[in-house]
Design a protein around this motif. Structure first.
Motif, PDB file in Angstrom:
ATOM      1  N   ASN A  68      -9.387  -2.048  -8.560  1.00 15.37           N
ATOM      2  CA  ASN A  68     -10.549  -2.436  -7.772  1.00 15.37           C
ATOM      3  C   ASN A  68     -10.354  -3.759  -7.021  1.00 15.37           C
ATOM      4  O   ASN A  68     -11.294  -4.515  -6.849  1.00 15.37           O
ATOM      5  CB  ASN A  68     -11.756  -2.553  -8.696  1.00 15.37           C
ATOM      6  CG  ASN A  68     -12.957  -1.895  -8.090  1.00 15.37           C
ATOM      7  OD1 ASN A  68     -12.888  -1.469  -6.920  1.00 15.37           O
ATOM      8  ND2 ASN A  68     -14.033  -1.814  -8.825  1.00 15.37           N
TER       9      ASN A  68
ATOM     10  N   THR B  89       2.393 -11.316  -1.367  1.00 19.08           N
ATOM     11  CA  THR B  89       0.951 -11.550  -1.516  1.00 19.08           C
ATOM     12  C   THR B  89       0.338 -10.490  -2.423  1.00 19.08           C
ATOM     13  O   THR B  89      -0.520 -10.801  -3.250  1.00 19.08           O
ATOM     14  CB  THR B  89       0.279 -11.573  -0.133  1.00 19.08           C
ATOM     15  OG1 THR B  89       0.836 -12.656   0.605  1.00 19.08           O
ATOM     16  CG2 THR B  89      -1.213 -11.768  -0.236  1.00 19.08           C
TER      17      THR B  89
ATOM     18  N   GLN C  10       1.151 -11.434  -5.850  1.00 17.55           N
ATOM     19  CA  GLN C  10       0.350 -12.591  -6.269  1.00 17.55           C
ATOM     20  C   GLN C  10      -1.087 -12.193  -6.593  1.00 17.55           C
ATOM     21  O   GLN C  10      -1.691 -12.722  -7.525  1.00 17.55           O
ATOM     22  CB  GLN C  10       0.386 -13.679  -5.195  1.00 17.55           C
ATOM     23  CG  GLN C  10       1.707 -14.434  -5.208  1.00 17.55           C
ATOM     24  CD  GLN C  10       2.035 -15.098  -3.882  1.00 17.55           C
ATOM     25  OE1 GLN C  10       1.310 -14.970  -2.907  1.00 17.55           O
ATOM     26  NE2 GLN C  10       3.148 -15.818  -3.848  1.00 17.55           N
ATOM     27  N   LEU C  11      -1.632 -11.258  -5.801  1.00 17.73           N
ATOM     28  CA  LEU C  11      -3.001 -10.801  -6.077  1.00 17.73           C
ATOM     29  C   LEU C  11      -3.054 -10.084  -7.425  1.00 17.73           C
ATOM     30  O   LEU C  11      -3.945 -10.329  -8.237  1.00 17.73           O
ATOM     31  CB  LEU C  11      -3.486  -9.866  -4.968  1.00 17.73           C
ATOM     32  CG  LEU C  11      -3.968 -10.567  -3.702  1.00 17.73           C
ATOM     33  CD1 LEU C  11      -4.110  -9.572  -2.562  1.00 17.73           C
ATOM     34  CD2 LEU C  11      -5.308 -11.266  -3.951  1.00 17.73           C
TER      35      LEU C  11
ATOM     36  N   SER D 221      -2.773 -12.707 -10.111  1.00 16.27           N
ATOM     37  CA  SER D 221      -3.989 -13.512 -10.298  1.00 16.27           C
ATOM     38  C   SER D 221      -5.127 -12.715 -10.934  1.00 16.27           C
ATOM     39  O   SER D 221      -5.868 -13.236 -11.754  1.00 16.27           O
ATOM     40  CB  SER D 221      -4.525 -14.045  -8.975  1.00 16.27           C
ATOM     41  OG  SER D 221      -3.577 -14.792  -8.310  1.00 16.27           O
ATOM     42  N   TYR D 222      -5.279 -11.466 -10.497  1.00 18.55           N
ATOM     43  CA  TYR D 222      -6.460 -10.700 -10.915  1.00 18.55           C
ATOM     44  C   TYR D 222      -6.243  -9.974 -12.240  1.00 18.55           C
ATOM     45  O   TYR D 222      -7.190  -9.765 -12.982  1.00 18.55           O
ATOM     46  CB  TYR D 222      -6.830  -9.657  -9.840  1.00 18.55           C
ATOM     47  CG  TYR D 222      -7.533 -10.244  -8.633  1.00 18.55           C
ATOM     48  CD1 TYR D 222      -7.127 -11.447  -8.078  1.00 18.55           C
ATOM     49  CD2 TYR D 222      -8.592  -9.578  -8.033  1.00 18.55           C
ATOM     50  CE1 TYR D 222      -7.761 -11.979  -6.972  1.00 18.55           C
ATOM     51  CE2 TYR D 222      -9.237 -10.098  -6.918  1.00 18.55           C
ATOM     52  CZ  TYR D 222      -8.814 -11.302  -6.396  1.00 18.55           C
ATOM     53  OH  TYR D 222      -9.441 -11.826  -5.289  1.00 18.55           O
TER      54      TYR D 222
ATOM     55  N   GLU E 210       6.155 -21.170 -14.116  1.00 16.22           N
ATOM     56  CA  GLU E 210       4.794 -21.712 -14.079  1.00 16.22           C
ATOM     57  C   GLU E 210       4.262 -21.638 -15.493  1.00 16.22           C
ATOM     58  O   GLU E 210       4.733 -20.822 -16.286  1.00 16.22           O
ATOM     59  CB  GLU E 210       3.899 -20.875 -13.156  1.00 16.22           C
ATOM     60  CG  GLU E 210       4.190 -21.104 -11.683  1.00 16.22           C
ATOM     61  CD  GLU E 210       3.189 -20.437 -10.744  1.00 16.22           C
ATOM     62  OE1 GLU E 210       2.449 -19.543 -11.190  1.00 16.22           O
ATOM     63  OE2 GLU E 210       3.163 -20.823  -9.567  1.00 16.22           O
TER      64      GLU E 210
ATOM     65  N   GLU F 123      -3.604 -22.527 -14.053  1.00 19.64           N
ATOM     66  CA  GLU F 123      -2.183 -22.669 -13.790  1.00 19.64           C
ATOM     67  C   GLU F 123      -1.935 -24.171 -13.835  1.00 19.64           C
ATOM     68  O   GLU F 123      -2.442 -24.919 -13.011  1.00 19.64           O
ATOM     69  CB  GLU F 123      -1.863 -22.107 -12.400  1.00 19.64           C
ATOM     70  CG  GLU F 123      -0.413 -22.232 -12.021  1.00 19.64           C
ATOM     71  CD  GLU F 123      -0.236 -22.605 -10.567  1.00 19.64           C
ATOM     72  OE1 GLU F 123      -1.022 -22.154  -9.718  1.00 19.64           O
ATOM     73  OE2 GLU F 123       0.683 -23.390 -10.295  1.00 19.64           O
TER      74      GLU F 123
END
Lengths: 322, 189
Positions: free
Chosen positions: A174, A187, A190-191, A194-195, A234, A241
């Motif tokens: 979603n 990207t 990365q999304l 992150s999600y 990281e 982060e």
């Protein structure tokens, strides 16, 4: 009108002073030298997703007004010190990024950055872990490669998956992007990171994620064992982060190439190109000793230490009241 | 209508999405360590009422939605439209069945409702939180019973059906919470 009062409570100010003292003692005990470098610089970062504040200097020796940039991190200047035989060094300073504010973000923030001669990214991760244990009283950290993280939480190999696989995973989770055209492969990764991954790692104890895809190498060396990944890490803890580190790239030629590639990407995306920091490249040319370095967000560390839910609770005058 | 950049996003801002006016509920700035910055936004679509999450690239602009709320008194329905009037200017406006939706059952003459207008046309009608309506039909309850024993269904003059305590009878006017559809009390007359 904005209130004039600080956005912090006194406790947060005390916590900041104590944290800085602990950090200085930590490095003093390890014989790492505290240094100071300028916040204003002639060159700046080329990274397409980093935007530096700039200002005009009317008194340059050339007689013409020149542009100076506020640093986004002290990395280039500190590496120039390393090239000038400084030995292992650290710095606590302000860094500036021309971007929005948010729960974890203020355009002006406090950064701790340090470099260790002879360390690789594994040795440095251990030292970051030690610092977190000392400042936040954490349990020893977990470590996961970027690939393991994706395989564990998404069942995707981030080093070989097709674009479609990433799009499908985003759809299943979603993750709905407004104007999804031209989302780069990185990207999308990365999304998803992150999600989906970030909320699941570093909850009980800090979690290091290392060996990022080579396309996200930034200033890290590529891994000699697997050139698809870079020796970058990281660390995540309780939704933040906290730090980003590299086994530092010390080949001037490759570094210049990466800067130029960044500027090419900027052109493709209609962004202004940025002046490459030639002082930094000349220093690399003279020779950067083998080292690893890391930058840590002190305000975020303080948020975790004090249980703050927004960065403005630990910054006396966040940007809207600055 | 003006465009809004993601920097201006905040709760309450009305924007256009997929051709539908939307209300921003929450906005969070997301920035991976070395990557593109995004705004993660929770949105309510104002016509369908759907709540969804959408991610915008930071700095992106979207069209604003010309949406405003007005307080209008309900007059009557002609079967097709529901007519409302501004009590100050006496200006009248008609909302269709789609805009009123299930709330037809809470429309009481002269009650002031919130009408949400998009480009000047009503898209939603929100009744007052409490309305008073007459019971047109309910089973006679047992004498001496008090509230809290589960009650019985009662049909109101607008067709709405609510559960009422056994002691409330046909012909009485009761107070109902329109948000939950629950009986509150007998109307105080």
């Amino acid at each position: 009108m904005q209130p004039w009062q600080p956005t912090t409570k006194h406790d947060a100010r005390v916590a900041r002073a104590e944290l800085l003292r602990t950090i200085r003692e930590f490095f003093y005990a390890r014989n790492v030298l505290e240094v100071d470098t300028p916040l204003l610089s002639n060159g700046t970062v080329t990274d397409e997703h980093l935007d530096a504040f700039d200002t005009q200097f009317n008194f340059a020796s050339s007689g013409k007004p020149s542009k100076l940039y506020l640093q986004t991190s002290p990395e280039y200047a500190m590496k120039r010190l390393l090239c000038a035989d400084s030995g292992s060094i650290y710095q606590v300073c302000k860094a500036f990024r021309h971007e929005g504010e948010g729960r974890w973000h203020n355009p002006e923030f406090t950064m701790l950055e340090w470099y260790r001669l002879g360390f690789d990214h594994f040795a440095l991760m251990d030292e970051v872990d030690a610092l977190l244990q000392e400042t936040l009283n954490t349990a020893p950290a977990d470590k996961l490669t970027y690939q393991q993280a994706f395989q564990r939480y998404l069942n995707i190999d981030p080093l070989s998956a097709d674009d479609d696989v990433l799009l499908k995973a985003m759809k299943e989770r979603n993750i709905d992007i407004h104007a999804p055209q031209n989302l780069s492969y990185d990207t999308k990764l990365q999304l998803l990171f992150s999600y989906v991954i970030e909320p699941k790692i570093g909850i009980e104890r800090p979690c290091f994620v290392y060996n990022f895809p080579a396309s996200q190498a930034a200033l890290a060396k590529l891994s000699p064992a697997d050139e698809r990944v870079a020796e970058r890490f990281e660390v995540y803890y309780q939704g933040a982060e906290l730090a980003n580190g590299f086994h530092e790239l010390n080949a001037a030629k490759e570094q210049r190439l990466r800067f130029e590639t960044d500027n090419e990407k900027r052109k493709e995306n209609g962004l202004p190109t940025k002046p490459i920091d030639e002082n930094f490249l000349r220093a690399l040319d003279a020779g950067l000793p083998a080292c690893a370095g890391v930058a840590m967000g002190i305000d975020r560390l303080l948020m975790l230490k004090t249980g703050a839910s927004h960065i403005k609770e630990v910054i006396n005058f966040s940007v809207s009241r600055a | 209508m003006a465009n809004y950049s993601t920097n201006e996003f905040k709760g309450g801002l009305k924007i256009m999405l997929d051709g539908e006016p939307c209300n921003i509920l929450e906005n969070e700035y997301v920035k991976p360590g070395k990557g593109q910055a995004f705004n993660r936004v929770k949105i309510r679509k104002l016509i369908s009422g759907k709540v969804l999450e959408k991610t915008f690239r930071s700095g992106e602009s979207v069209e604003g939605a010309d949406v405003m709320d007005t307080e209008l008194a309900y007059l009557y329905t002609d079967g097709e439209f529901y007519h409302f009037m501004n009590n100050d200017t006496f200006e009248q406006i008609a909302a269709d069945e789609k805009a009123v939706g299930e709330n037809t059952k809470w429309l009481v003459e002269n009650d002031v409702c919130t009408i949400t207008l998009w480009n000047g046309s009503p898209i939603t009608v929100t009744p007052p939180n409490f309305v008073e309506l007459e019971i047109t039909e309910t089973d006679p309850g047992l004498k001496g019973d008090t509230a809290g024993t589960g009650g019985k269904p009662a049909t109101l003059s607008t067709g709405a059906v609510v559960r009422v305590p056994l002691f409330v009878q046909t012909g009485e006017v009761i107070r109902v919470d329109t948000r939950s559809g629950e009986y509150v009390s007998r109307a105080q007359k």
